[in-house]
Design a protein around this motif. Sequence first.
Motif, PDB file in Angstrom:
ATOM      1  N   ALA A   1       0.858  -1.189   0.000  1.00 56.27           N
ATOM      2  CA  ALA A   1       0.000   0.000   0.000  1.00 56.27           C
ATOM      3  C   ALA A   1       0.887   1.230   0.000  1.00 56.27           C
ATOM      4  O   ALA A   1       1.992   1.215   0.570  1.00 56.27           O
ATOM      5  N   ILE A   2       0.401   2.302  -0.628  1.00 58.68           N
ATOM      6  CA  ILE A   2       1.172   3.550  -0.700  1.00 58.68           C
ATOM      7  C   ILE A   2       0.241   4.730  -0.382  1.00 58.68           C
ATOM      8  O   ILE A   2      -0.744   4.938  -1.090  1.00 58.68           O
ATOM      9  N   PRO A   3       0.530   5.482   0.673  1.00 55.46           N
ATOM     10  CA  PRO A   3      -0.270   6.692   0.919  1.00 55.46           C
ATOM     11  C   PRO A   3       0.025   7.735  -0.157  1.00 55.46           C
ATOM     12  O   PRO A   3       1.167   7.874  -0.607  1.00 55.46           O
ATOM     13  N   SER A   4      -0.984   8.455  -0.579  1.00 58.18           N
ATOM     14  CA  SER A   4      -0.749   9.558  -1.509  1.00 58.18           C
ATOM     15  C   SER A   4      -0.920  10.915  -0.840  1.00 58.18           C
ATOM     16  O   SER A   4      -0.513  11.938  -1.386  1.00 58.18           O
ATOM     17  N   ARG A   5      -1.502  10.930   0.346  1.00 58.87           N
ATOM     18  CA  ARG A   5      -1.675  12.150   1.143  1.00 58.87           C
ATOM     19  C   ARG A   5      -1.498  11.794   2.606  1.00 58.87           C
ATOM     20  O   ARG A   5      -1.494  10.627   2.988  1.00 58.87           O
ATOM     21  N   PHE A   6      -1.398  12.813   3.452  1.00 59.01           N
ATOM     22  CA  PHE A   6      -1.300  12.562   4.884  1.00 59.01           C
ATOM     23  C   PHE A   6      -1.556  13.857   5.639  1.00 59.01           C
ATOM     24  O   PHE A   6      -1.558  14.956   5.074  1.00 59.01           O
ATOM     25  N   GLY A   7      -1.797  13.711   6.933  1.00 55.00           N
ATOM     26  CA  GLY A   7      -1.950  14.858   7.813  1.00 55.00           C
ATOM     27  C   GLY A   7      -1.134  14.650   9.073  1.00 55.00           C
ATOM     28  O   GLY A   7      -0.727  13.524   9.385  1.00 55.00           O
TER      29      GLY A   7
ATOM     30  N   PRO B   1      -1.687   8.735   7.447  1.00 52.18           N
ATOM     31  CA  PRO B   1      -1.725   8.533   5.996  1.00 52.18           C
ATOM     32  C   PRO B   1      -3.160   8.550   5.500  1.00 52.18           C
ATOM     33  O   PRO B   1      -4.082   8.117   6.196  1.00 52.18           O
ATOM     34  N   SER B   2      -3.369   9.075   4.299  1.00 54.64           N
ATOM     35  CA  SER B   2      -4.711   9.094   3.711  1.00 54.64           C
ATOM     36  C   SER B   2      -4.610   8.867   2.214  1.00 54.64           C
ATOM     37  O   SER B   2      -3.515   8.895   1.641  1.00 54.64           O
ATOM     38  N   SER B   3      -5.762   8.612   1.599  1.00 52.71           N
ATOM     39  CA  SER B   3      -5.791   8.227   0.177  1.00 52.71           C
ATOM     40  C   SER B   3      -4.745   7.141  -0.057  1.00 52.71           C
ATOM     41  O   SER B   3      -3.893   7.235  -0.942  1.00 52.71           O
ATOM     42  N   ILE B   4      -4.817   6.091   0.774  1.00 54.73           N
ATOM     43  CA  ILE B   4      -3.850   4.989   0.756  1.00 54.73           C
ATOM     44  C   ILE B   4      -4.248   4.009  -0.343  1.00 54.73           C
ATOM     45  O   ILE B   4      -5.320   3.416  -0.298  1.00 54.73           O
TER      46      ILE B   4
ATOM     47  N   VAL C   1      -1.383   8.921  -9.522  1.00 55.75           N
ATOM     48  CA  VAL C   1      -1.732   9.661  -8.298  1.00 55.75           C
ATOM     49  C   VAL C   1      -0.478  10.233  -7.634  1.00 55.75           C
ATOM     50  O   VAL C   1      -0.506  11.325  -7.064  1.00 55.75           O
ATOM     51  N   LEU C   2       0.640   9.512  -7.724  1.00 57.09           N
ATOM     52  CA  LEU C   2       1.877   9.944  -7.070  1.00 57.09           C
ATOM     53  C   LEU C   2       2.663  10.959  -7.888  1.00 57.09           C
ATOM     54  O   LEU C   2       3.622  11.556  -7.375  1.00 57.09           O
TER      55      LEU C   2
ATOM     56  N   GLY D   1      -5.169  16.901   2.401  1.00 54.14           N
ATOM     57  CA  GLY D   1      -3.981  16.200   2.836  1.00 54.14           C
ATOM     58  C   GLY D   1      -2.727  16.751   2.196  1.00 54.14           C
ATOM     59  O   GLY D   1      -2.754  17.311   1.108  1.00 54.14           O
ATOM     60  N   ILE D   2      -1.621  16.594   2.890  1.00 54.27           N
ATOM     61  CA  ILE D   2      -0.326  17.038   2.383  1.00 54.27           C
ATOM     62  C   ILE D   2       0.156  16.053   1.318  1.00 54.27           C
ATOM     63  O   ILE D   2      -0.034  14.845   1.440  1.00 54.27           O
ATOM     64  N   ALA D   3       0.781  16.562   0.274  1.00 55.79           N
ATOM     65  CA  ALA D   3       1.288  15.711  -0.799  1.00 55.79           C
ATOM     66  C   ALA D   3       2.460  14.881  -0.307  1.00 55.79           C
ATOM     67  O   ALA D   3       3.353  15.394   0.377  1.00 55.79           O
ATOM     68  N   VAL D   4       2.506  13.585  -0.671  1.00 53.88           N
ATOM     69  CA  VAL D   4       3.669  12.760  -0.331  1.00 53.88           C
ATOM     70  C   VAL D   4       4.832  13.060  -1.259  1.00 53.88           C
ATOM     71  O   VAL D   4       5.986  12.751  -0.948  1.00 53.88           O
ATOM     72  N   ASN D   5       4.544  13.671  -2.411  1.00 56.28           N
ATOM     73  CA  ASN D   5       5.592  14.085  -3.338  1.00 56.28           C
ATOM     74  C   ASN D   5       6.229  15.363  -2.780  1.00 56.28           C
ATOM     75  O   ASN D   5       5.633  16.431  -2.808  1.00 56.28           O
ATOM     76  N   LYS D   6       7.435  15.228  -2.267  1.00 57.34           N
ATOM     77  CA  LYS D   6       8.105  16.349  -1.605  1.00 57.34           C
ATOM     78  C   LYS D   6       8.383  17.491  -2.576  1.00 57.34           C
ATOM     79  O   LYS D   6       8.287  18.668  -2.203  1.00 57.34           O
TER      80      LYS D   6
END
Length: 776
Positions: free
Chosen positions: A473-479, A641-644, A664-665, A678-683
């Motif tokens: 699984a890979i989160p695409s957003r998070f808080g 993590p969200s939008s996992i 998505v990523l 949610g915050i982007a996981v892509n830095k």
Amino acid sequence: MNPSSNASACPPKADTAQPPASTQSTMGKRVFSIALAAIFALGLAACTPTPNGSVAARSETSRFEQAVTLPTDIMHISDIAYTSDGGMLMAANTTDWNTVAVFAKTADGSWEALFDTSTLAASLDDDTSIGAACLTPQGSLLCTTLTAEGDGGGCYLVDPGSQSEASLPAGRIAIMRSFDEDTVIASDWTGSFFRADYTTGDTVCTYRLPSGTVLADFTVHGNRVYASASKSSSANPTCELYVFDYDTGEQVNLDAHEESVFAAAFPPTDASAVATPIWAASESGIFLCSTGAIYDCSGETATVLASGNATNLSNTGKTPDRLLVGSGSDDIAVLYRERSGSANPYTLYRYPQGEQPKSTSSLSVYTLEDSSVIQQTAATYRDEHPEIAIEVRVGIPAGSGLSADDALRTLNAEILSGTGPDVIVLDGLPFDGFAEQGALLDLSGIIQDARETDDEYFENVVGAFATDDGCFAIPSRFGIPAIVGSAEAIDCAQSLESLTSYIESESESPTGTDATFSVASLYTASYRSIFDTGGSVDRDALATFFACSKRLLMLNDRRNYENAPTGYDYLGSQLDDLQGGGSGISGSGILFAENPDQQFIEIASLLSGTSFGSASLAVENASFACALEPLSFSPERVFVPSSILAVNANTPEAGQAKDFVSYVLSKPQQKQGSLDIGIAVNKTAFREAQIELGGYGMSVMGDGGSELSSVSRGPFTEAEVEANCALVESATHACMPDKTASDILSTGLLAYCRNEATLDEALDAAIQKIDLYLAQ
């Protein structure tokens, strides 16, 4: 209280408490916090269709969504409309903000610039610019001008090769539209709403809205003006319908049947996240774009012309800005505006009759609850891959009453029978159970491919579910749950008990500390203490969470009840959903306190670039020394993590499903924004968006639209962005609440807070239900 004295001492629990000023009624003022790169407008998040009212909405012949190319470099669209022959006219600013051009859509789908305001702009004083603009039914452009101080200047009618002076009775016009020869309906920045003769400057009539109501959109049909407006209160903003006589301005009282038809298309008054409806009219009737659908409200019932699954009607990253209806059966379109800063802020889609052009493959995406991120991505993915029929399946549709446990049983049965979805969004679902059963594909290759691009990722988040056996699984957003407050408050936030005691004790003083908080943020900050790695409940930690949450809620309880609208369930609204980490930081309570001598604490979550911007405004402008810190009541800082995303191991569309996850990523998708998604996981996307947003502002507005006070700041500097990245990377442990378990705790906590159960009774019932759930 001196914020620098005795900073490490956390006072004991107090017996009485002063209710927090930050929860007082906001009647007479409204706080707005938005990125300055976006146009300053009151916007509310969209939702999927939930027809309501006594006349049920019914569906008509199916329609599909089709993108319409817009001219490049469009920065602001003032007006757009169908012409009588099925073409389109548009008045828009390009990168030259002082030039409004009129474009016509040609038969081959391209846009031709007919004329613009460049000659007019050259004739104006250096401190004067073009303001509002609209198209007239004759195809001319009516526009106003503004001085550098923001005052209204002149009014002009512009045609190809000519311009002439016109006149309007008000100064600074915000919106104007023309429905007949020589008159215009306009609203100014104070919210007044009137019809004027622009050849004489005389006001024909005024359409009066109640104090505290903000006009959103309007149209004219027959001899009536139909308007939608938003009204703020101490609870949720509401969407209101108003109808006026076009000639006199008198408000029209609809009969019971008319009210029922519009009720089926208008958002319910208790909706918490709805789009303010937008209007259109043609000779055939009156139309609404509302609650994720397009409605024809002309007949005996409200007819659904188009609805939102995997279309931009359900894409909460875009705000429906204009609804267009022409004379042809296929002439229905919606102009959308991006919710966050974007180099291309507008998109246009039409909704012709018929089925979507035949696809060569299909893709189904499952999400337990409707997700703005997933709806947004599905809509844009379908735009780029029209050959793929993409469907978003929602396990718990809005208003269905289904429990998370029932939805999970259905999903498991579908997966076992081979009819399961291709992509599974794991938010609220038991990841360990799916992984242990071998129900998910290894996505390690997707992460590896992403790392080999030029983009950087927040490795603490994107690899949250990676093990020696793979990454399933890979989160695409998070808080990140966080606290904004004084150093003393932050020192006391090492445990929920000490923080609660501090707030109670300091709240006794007229110049003490008040707090605004999200119980969901407290829950995620407590999660790793409440649940062990196997999901079992620590009774003592749960007791602390229940007891402290009730104590904090009771500080707010009396004032919220006193100021709430009739029927507003304060406790129910606070405890309705513990899932997802809570609301985003706003900073407004700290900046615009009723008592400037009080110190405020805000407990919420970092969920977007706006959360960081709002927190920075609070820290920089608070009347006391203030700081932002992640909040966790366990030794490790946590993120949610969200939008996992996961892929069904039995899908026949494995390649397509993995491509969707990669999409998505990707940076363009990660830079897509909405309200606290949610915050982007892509830095890399996070860094660029922080700077490109252009700055942040927050204002308190009075009922008449007057600005009482405001603060603002420019974009984050590179050093500030790196500091924000460092804060994100300091959160090292994932907290992934299970929806079923969270709902059980929410029910138990609500019963305890309403005194329907003692603490021990609430704990016993909750733990017993969770044990039974885990044993299944």
